[in-house]
Design a protein around this motif. Sequence first.
Motif, PDB file in Angstrom:
ATOM      1  N   GLU A 146       0.839  -1.195   0.000  1.00 47.08           N
ATOM      2  CA  GLU A 146       0.000   0.000   0.000  1.00 47.08           C
ATOM      3  C   GLU A 146       0.874   1.245   0.000  1.00 47.08           C
ATOM      4  N   ALA A 147       0.367   2.319  -0.599  1.00 43.56           N
ATOM      5  CA  ALA A 147       1.048   3.612  -0.552  1.00 43.56           C
ATOM      6  C   ALA A 147      -0.008   4.693  -0.465  1.00 43.56           C
ATOM      7  N   ASN A 148      -0.045   5.387   0.667  1.00 44.77           N
ATOM      8  CA  ASN A 148      -1.011   6.464   0.875  1.00 44.77           C
ATOM      9  C   ASN A 148      -0.586   7.287   2.087  1.00 44.77           C
ATOM     10  N   ALA A 149      -1.495   8.124   2.560  1.00 43.73           N
ATOM     11  CA  ALA A 149      -1.166   9.006   3.688  1.00 43.73           C
ATOM     12  C   ALA A 149      -1.674   8.479   5.015  1.00 43.73           C
ATOM     13  N   ASN A 150      -2.158   7.247   5.031  1.00 36.71           N
ATOM     14  CA  ASN A 150      -2.749   6.697   6.243  1.00 36.71           C
ATOM     15  C   ASN A 150      -1.905   5.553   6.779  1.00 36.71           C
ATOM     16  N   PRO A 151      -1.055   5.786   7.756  1.00 30.94           N
ATOM     17  CA  PRO A 151      -0.237   4.700   8.292  1.00 30.94           C
ATOM     18  C   PRO A 151      -1.085   3.707   9.074  1.00 30.94           C
ATOM     19  N   PRO A 152      -1.098   2.419   8.687  1.00 31.79           N
ATOM     20  CA  PRO A 152      -1.877   1.433   9.435  1.00 31.79           C
ATOM     21  C   PRO A 152      -1.396   1.332  10.868  1.00 31.79           C
ATOM     22  N   GLY A 153      -2.344   1.105  11.779  1.00 30.94           N
ATOM     23  CA  GLY A 153      -1.990   1.040  13.190  1.00 30.94           C
ATOM     24  C   GLY A 153      -1.741  -0.360  13.699  1.00 30.94           C
ATOM     25  N   ALA A 154      -2.019  -1.385  12.893  1.00 32.71           N
ATOM     26  CA  ALA A 154      -1.862  -2.767  13.348  1.00 32.71           C
ATOM     27  C   ALA A 154      -0.385  -3.096  13.556  1.00 32.71           C
ATOM     28  N   PRO A 155      -0.048  -3.808  14.628  1.00 33.88           N
ATOM     29  CA  PRO A 155       1.367  -4.093  14.927  1.00 33.88           C
ATOM     30  C   PRO A 155       2.027  -5.009  13.909  1.00 33.88           C
ATOM     31  N   ASP A 156       1.240  -5.760  13.136  1.00 33.84           N
ATOM     32  CA  ASP A 156       1.841  -6.675  12.173  1.00 33.84           C
ATOM     33  C   ASP A 156       2.036  -6.039  10.795  1.00 33.84           C
ATOM     34  N   ILE A 157       1.752  -4.748  10.668  1.00 35.95           N
ATOM     35  CA  ILE A 157       1.945  -4.041   9.411  1.00 35.95           C
ATOM     36  C   ILE A 157       3.219  -3.214   9.482  1.00 35.95           C
ATOM     37  N   ARG A 158       4.124  -3.446   8.547  1.00 30.90           N
ATOM     38  CA  ARG A 158       5.340  -2.645   8.449  1.00 30.90           C
ATOM     39  C   ARG A 158       5.012  -1.363   7.701  1.00 30.90           C
ATOM     40  N   THR A 159       5.485  -0.251   8.216  1.00 33.71           N
ATOM     41  CA  THR A 159       5.199   1.041   7.604  1.00 33.71           C
ATOM     42  C   THR A 159       6.477   1.848   7.482  1.00 33.71           C
ATOM     43  N   GLU A 160       6.696   2.399   6.301  1.00 27.86           N
ATOM     44  CA  GLU A 160       7.904   3.180   6.040  1.00 27.86           C
ATOM     45  C   GLU A 160       7.520   4.518   5.425  1.00 27.86           C
ATOM     46  N   SER A 161       7.963   5.592   6.027  1.00 26.54           N
ATOM     47  CA  SER A 161       7.706   6.927   5.482  1.00 26.54           C
ATOM     48  C   SER A 161       8.589   7.161   4.262  1.00 26.54           C
ATOM     49  N   VAL A 162       7.984   7.659   3.183  1.00 26.48           N
ATOM     50  CA  VAL A 162       8.758   7.896   1.965  1.00 26.48           C
ATOM     51  C   VAL A 162       8.779   9.366   1.567  1.00 26.48           C
ATOM     52  N   GLY A 163       8.333  10.259   2.441  1.00 21.91           N
ATOM     53  CA  GLY A 163       8.514  11.669   2.142  1.00 21.91           C
ATOM     54  C   GLY A 163       7.347  12.565   2.490  1.00 21.91           C
ATOM     55  N   GLU A 164       7.461  13.819   2.084  1.00 27.87           N
ATOM     56  CA  GLU A 164       6.443  14.828   2.358  1.00 27.87           C
ATOM     57  C   GLU A 164       6.574  15.957   1.341  1.00 27.87           C
ATOM     58  N   THR A 165       5.556  16.796   1.235  1.00 28.82           N
ATOM     59  CA  THR A 165       5.618  17.943   0.332  1.00 28.82           C
ATOM     60  C   THR A 165       4.539  18.941   0.714  1.00 28.82           C
ATOM     61  N   ARG A 166       4.315  19.947  -0.106  1.00 30.98           N
ATOM     62  CA  ARG A 166       3.351  21.001   0.206  1.00 30.98           C
ATOM     63  C   ARG A 166       2.147  20.934  -0.714  1.00 30.98           C
ATOM     64  N   LEU A 167       1.066  21.516  -0.250  1.00 29.47           N
ATOM     65  CA  LEU A 167      -0.122  21.677  -1.070  1.00 29.47           C
ATOM     66  C   LEU A 167      -0.020  22.971  -1.867  1.00 29.47           C
ATOM     67  N   VAL A 168      -0.606  22.957  -3.055  1.00 31.44           N
ATOM     68  CA  VAL A 168      -0.703  24.161  -3.868  1.00 31.44           C
ATOM     69  C   VAL A 168      -2.154  24.334  -4.314  1.00 31.44           C
ATOM     70  N   VAL A 169      -2.461  25.524  -4.798  1.00 32.11           N
ATOM     71  CA  VAL A 169      -3.796  25.829  -5.318  1.00 32.11           C
ATOM     72  C   VAL A 169      -3.750  25.719  -6.833  1.00 32.11           C
ATOM     73  N   VAL A 170      -4.744  25.063  -7.419  1.00 34.74           N
ATOM     74  CA  VAL A 170      -4.809  24.908  -8.874  1.00 34.74           C
ATOM     75  C   VAL A 170      -6.123  25.494  -9.377  1.00 34.74           C
ATOM     76  N   VAL A 171      -6.022  26.335 -10.396  1.00 33.19           N
ATOM     77  CA  VAL A 171      -7.202  26.985 -10.995  1.00 33.19           C
ATOM     78  C   VAL A 171      -7.053  26.966 -12.510  1.00 33.19           C
ATOM     79  N   ARG A 172      -8.131  27.313 -13.189  1.00 35.16           N
ATOM     80  CA  ARG A 172      -8.099  27.377 -14.658  1.00 35.16           C
ATOM     81  C   ARG A 172      -7.380  28.642 -15.114  1.00 35.16           C
ATOM     82  N   GLN A 173      -6.986  28.635 -16.385  1.00 38.63           N
ATOM     83  CA  GLN A 173      -6.437  29.845 -16.990  1.00 38.63           C
ATOM     84  C   GLN A 173      -7.503  30.946 -16.942  1.00 38.63           C
TER      85      GLN A 173
END
Length: 308
Positions: A146-173
């Motif tokens: 799995e790859a998403n922003a929700n780290p599973p809380g179960a002890p038998d799930i391995r979880t590795e952080s792969v980074g972070e970034t910023r939000l931007v605003v997107v609009v039409r021309q």
Amino acid sequence: MQLDLNLLTALDALLEEGSVAGAAARLHVTAPAMSRSLGRIRRTTGDQILVRTGRTMTPTPYAIAVRERVHELLHQVQGVLAPSRELDLATLERTFTLRWHDSLVASSGPALLSAVRAQAPGVRLRFLAESSIDTPELRRGEVDLEANANPPGAPDIRTESVGETRLVVVVRQGHPLTRVKTVTAKRYAAAEHVTVSRRGNLGNALDDALARLGLTRRVVATAPTEAAALEFARGSDLLISVPEATTRSAVADLGLVVLPLPLELPSARIYLSWHQRYDTDHAHAWLRTLARTALAVDGASSCDLPVR
């Protein structure tokens, strides 16, 4: 007394799942077969292991006491019995199932698929859409990675952080915000918004940040994927706040305009997750390595995806 290691596997599944049906699904056996295994475990240990409480089953004090020991023993046995030979990628034939956030599939999926095909042409990838509810497929062995922003809380799930970034605003021309010198929080809040939520949520962390400034925004629509939300923004004066790294190519293709987000938000993180049963699986470890590399392409390993 001769011990059957299959009972250790069954006991681990029963203690992890807390039900005969769940353990059967996890080990890909029938419920009657798992019931028979539970009966043998009860006779061997002299303990009921799981007892029915209404519609659910509850572990006995003995079962709770040995749960971690059973899991560790099984892990050690699997390590001893796991093949130690080198992985032959040229002849490897296997299908991996991946449940990734849709923007990660779009931004990093092609790089992963290209690398897999180049190194192991016999391997196939199944990308599944994220569910609107939290699901146990990782634990059941139905999803490999799995790859998403929700780290599973179960002890038998391995979880590795792969980074972070910023939000931007997107609009039409030509959007009104493209004609102002500075996009302030007040101007941002005054615009109409479309959000991305697989659960259909109209609010998220952005609303909390605005509330701290005494501001509110009007969300007029939600979309299940960022691709759909970007189309909404392209054809209207709606704006969308999205992760910069994962939408960069899509924004360029659609001719949209990127503006800075006028809010102070802590960076969210993206997680790569798998079940610990695959820790010593050579093929799975190889796939994880390729996934890390693919997620790092063009900054996509730094994906700020709001939890939905």
